[in-house]
Motif scaffolding. Sequence first.
Motif, PDB file in Angstrom:
ATOM      1  N   GLU A   1       7.555   8.412  -6.891  1.00 40.46           N
ATOM      2  CA  GLU A   1       8.361   7.580  -7.782  1.00 40.46           C
ATOM      3  C   GLU A   1       8.612   6.211  -7.156  1.00 40.46           C
ATOM      4  N   ILE A   2       8.405   5.187  -7.952  1.00 42.16           N
ATOM      5  CA  ILE A   2       8.629   3.806  -7.511  1.00 42.16           C
ATOM      6  C   ILE A   2       9.861   3.255  -8.210  1.00 42.16           C
ATOM      7  N   ARG A   3      10.813   2.792  -7.413  1.00 46.80           N
ATOM      8  CA  ARG A   3      11.908   1.969  -7.941  1.00 46.80           C
ATOM      9  C   ARG A   3      11.544   0.549  -7.540  1.00 46.80           C
ATOM     10  N   PHE A   4      11.092  -0.219  -8.479  1.00 47.12           N
ATOM     11  CA  PHE A   4      10.320  -1.413  -8.172  1.00 47.12           C
ATOM     12  C   PHE A   4      11.032  -2.387  -7.250  1.00 47.12           C
ATOM     13  N   HIS A   5      12.214  -2.818  -7.589  1.00 51.40           N
ATOM     14  CA  HIS A   5      12.917  -3.796  -6.747  1.00 51.40           C
ATOM     15  C   HIS A   5      13.195  -3.222  -5.359  1.00 51.40           C
ATOM     16  N   GLU A   6      13.568  -1.960  -5.319  1.00 51.97           N
ATOM     17  CA  GLU A   6      13.817  -1.319  -4.023  1.00 51.97           C
ATOM     18  C   GLU A   6      12.527  -1.241  -3.211  1.00 51.97           C
ATOM     19  N   TRP A   7      11.414  -0.918  -3.886  1.00 52.78           N
ATOM     20  CA  TRP A   7      10.114  -0.817  -3.209  1.00 52.78           C
ATOM     21  C   TRP A   7       9.677  -2.177  -2.663  1.00 52.78           C
ATOM     22  N   LEU A   8       9.930  -3.246  -3.417  1.00 53.63           N
ATOM     23  CA  LEU A   8       9.569  -4.585  -2.942  1.00 53.63           C
ATOM     24  C   LEU A   8      10.355  -4.980  -1.705  1.00 53.63           C
ATOM     25  N   GLY A   9      11.617  -4.620  -1.664  1.00 50.72           N
ATOM     26  CA  GLY A   9      12.448  -5.010  -0.532  1.00 50.72           C
ATOM     27  C   GLY A   9      12.497  -6.523  -0.397  1.00 50.72           C
ATOM     28  N   SER A  10      12.240  -7.012   0.806  1.00 48.67           N
ATOM     29  CA  SER A  10      12.267  -8.458   1.056  1.00 48.67           C
ATOM     30  C   SER A  10      10.864  -9.056   1.099  1.00 48.67           C
ATOM     31  N   SER A  11       9.881  -8.324   0.605  1.00 47.09           N
ATOM     32  CA  SER A  11       8.489  -8.788   0.623  1.00 47.09           C
ATOM     33  C   SER A  11       8.105  -9.484  -0.680  1.00 47.09           C
ATOM     34  N   TRP A  12       6.977 -10.153  -0.654  1.00 46.08           N
ATOM     35  CA  TRP A  12       6.336 -10.639  -1.868  1.00 46.08           C
ATOM     36  C   TRP A  12       5.636  -9.464  -2.531  1.00 46.08           C
ATOM     37  N   GLY A  13       5.432  -9.554  -3.841  1.00 50.24           N
ATOM     38  CA  GLY A  13       4.763  -8.493  -4.574  1.00 50.24           C
ATOM     39  C   GLY A  13       3.606  -9.016  -5.406  1.00 50.24           C
ATOM     40  N   LEU A  14       2.585  -8.179  -5.560  1.00 45.70           N
ATOM     41  CA  LEU A  14       1.443  -8.474  -6.428  1.00 45.70           C
ATOM     42  C   LEU A  14       1.290  -7.301  -7.383  1.00 45.70           C
ATOM     43  N   LEU A  15       1.714  -7.468  -8.626  1.00 44.02           N
ATOM     44  CA  LEU A  15       1.622  -6.434  -9.648  1.00 44.02           C
ATOM     45  C   LEU A  15       0.472  -6.791 -10.586  1.00 44.02           C
ATOM     46  N   PHE A  16      -0.526  -5.909 -10.678  1.00 44.84           N
ATOM     47  CA  PHE A  16      -1.671  -6.214 -11.544  1.00 44.84           C
ATOM     48  C   PHE A  16      -2.067  -4.985 -12.351  1.00 44.84           C
ATOM     49  N   SER A  17      -2.412  -5.209 -13.623  1.00 43.67           N
ATOM     50  CA  SER A  17      -2.643  -4.107 -14.551  1.00 43.67           C
ATOM     51  C   SER A  17      -4.114  -3.970 -14.917  1.00 43.67           C
ATOM     52  N   HIS A  18      -4.435  -2.771 -15.383  1.00 37.95           N
ATOM     53  CA  HIS A  18      -5.801  -2.433 -15.801  1.00 37.95           C
ATOM     54  C   HIS A  18      -5.740  -1.750 -17.160  1.00 37.95           C
ATOM     55  N   PRO A  19      -6.714  -2.013 -18.042  1.00 40.06           N
ATOM     56  CA  PRO A  19      -6.686  -1.411 -19.378  1.00 40.06           C
ATOM     57  C   PRO A  19      -6.672   0.113 -19.348  1.00 40.06           C
ATOM     58  N   LYS A  20      -7.475   0.687 -18.490  1.00 44.36           N
ATOM     59  CA  LYS A  20      -7.528   2.138 -18.355  1.00 44.36           C
ATOM     60  C   LYS A  20      -8.334   2.472 -17.105  1.00 44.36           C
ATOM     61  N   ASN A  21      -8.296   3.718 -16.694  1.00 40.06           N
ATOM     62  CA  ASN A  21      -9.035   4.150 -15.512  1.00 40.06           C
ATOM     63  C   ASN A  21     -10.535   4.282 -15.809  1.00 40.06           C
ATOM     64  N   PHE A  22     -11.301   4.308 -14.735  1.00 39.37           N
ATOM     65  CA  PHE A  22     -12.747   4.524 -14.814  1.00 39.37           C
ATOM     66  C   PHE A  22     -13.440   3.442 -15.649  1.00 39.37           C
ATOM     67  N   THR A  23     -12.973   2.208 -15.482  1.00 36.00           N
ATOM     68  CA  THR A  23     -13.624   1.058 -16.102  1.00 36.00           C
ATOM     69  C   THR A  23     -14.334   0.267 -15.000  1.00 36.00           C
ATOM     70  N   PRO A  24     -15.511  -0.309 -15.295  1.00 29.35           N
ATOM     71  CA  PRO A  24     -16.340  -0.870 -14.223  1.00 29.35           C
ATOM     72  C   PRO A  24     -15.747  -2.072 -13.504  1.00 29.35           C
ATOM     73  N   VAL A  25     -15.264  -3.062 -14.262  1.00 25.42           N
ATOM     74  CA  VAL A  25     -14.748  -4.274 -13.622  1.00 25.42           C
ATOM     75  C   VAL A  25     -13.516  -3.953 -12.769  1.00 25.42           C
ATOM     76  N   CYS A  26     -12.620  -3.143 -13.312  1.00 17.31           N
ATOM     77  CA  CYS A  26     -11.401  -2.806 -12.583  1.00 17.31           C
ATOM     78  C   CYS A  26     -11.691  -1.978 -11.334  1.00 17.31           C
ATOM     79  N   THR A  27     -12.738  -1.178 -11.379  1.00 19.67           N
ATOM     80  CA  THR A  27     -13.131  -0.425 -10.187  1.00 19.67           C
ATOM     81  C   THR A  27     -13.448  -1.374  -9.036  1.00 19.67           C
ATOM     82  N   THR A  28     -14.177  -2.452  -9.342  1.00 18.99           N
ATOM     83  CA  THR A  28     -14.509  -3.428  -8.289  1.00 18.99           C
ATOM     84  C   THR A  28     -13.268  -4.173  -7.832  1.00 18.99           C
ATOM     85  N   GLU A  29     -12.340  -4.419  -8.744  1.00 13.74           N
ATOM     86  CA  GLU A  29     -11.130  -5.154  -8.369  1.00 13.74           C
ATOM     87  C   GLU A  29     -10.248  -4.342  -7.419  1.00 13.74           C
ATOM     88  N   LEU A  30     -10.074  -3.073  -7.728  1.00 12.73           N
ATOM     89  CA  LEU A  30      -9.240  -2.243  -6.864  1.00 12.73           C
ATOM     90  C   LEU A  30      -9.850  -2.102  -5.479  1.00 12.73           C
TER      91      LEU A  30
END
Length: 213
Positions: free
Chosen positions: A20-49
């Motif tokens: 379980e992620i509590r987002f603000h707590e998980w970020l703490g005092s760090s910078w964050g990079l949140l990025f989304s993908h349309p769905k799993n097992f997609t070709p372009v997103c596989t390379t991005e991850l």
Amino acid sequence: MTIQLGQTAPDFRQESTHGEIRFHEWLGSSWGLLFSHPKNFTPVCTTELGEVARLRPEWDRRDVKPIGLSVDPVEAHHKWEADIEETQKARPDFPMIADPAAKVSALYGMIHPESDPVLTVRSLFVIDPSKKIRLILTYPPSTGRNFHEVLRAIDSLQLTDTRSIATPANWSPGEPVVISPKLSDEEAKRQFPQGYRTLKPYLRLVDLETSIR
């Protein structure tokens, strides 16, 4: 919901591949990079991850915590991680949020009304330690994201947060930067005693190598 630069990143509690992620707590005092993908097992997103995983030393050097998101469940994320490791030679070591009810996707405006209502668009958010959104990028499905550009933008944000400067077009770390027009020439001379070049009264360039304190 429309997210804009400078707003506080919405907080949430959601399941992920790291529990379980509590987002603000998980970020703490760090910078964050949140990025989304349309769905799993997609070709372009596989390379991005795979690329985000390979760039782990760069994220760590900038104190950035990457976190992905897809509308698929945690179990599917774990299966996808195995495919990513097999094809990209890098296994994601950062959390992947499971968002099957599109709760986080809606919170961050990741679902375009003209798009498939069950799929997230490929959005990316950079969030600073005060939880403010500093960068938003949205890519079309056919174009893989350039994470080296994301790193460059983070370098600019972190540098300009501490000085009265901005970075010019195509800037890379180590190159000259722009002195804020808000600084008078007198104040610019005080802050940049190594000297600077005036191209126009509103366009002054300075090399920071010898002036960073």
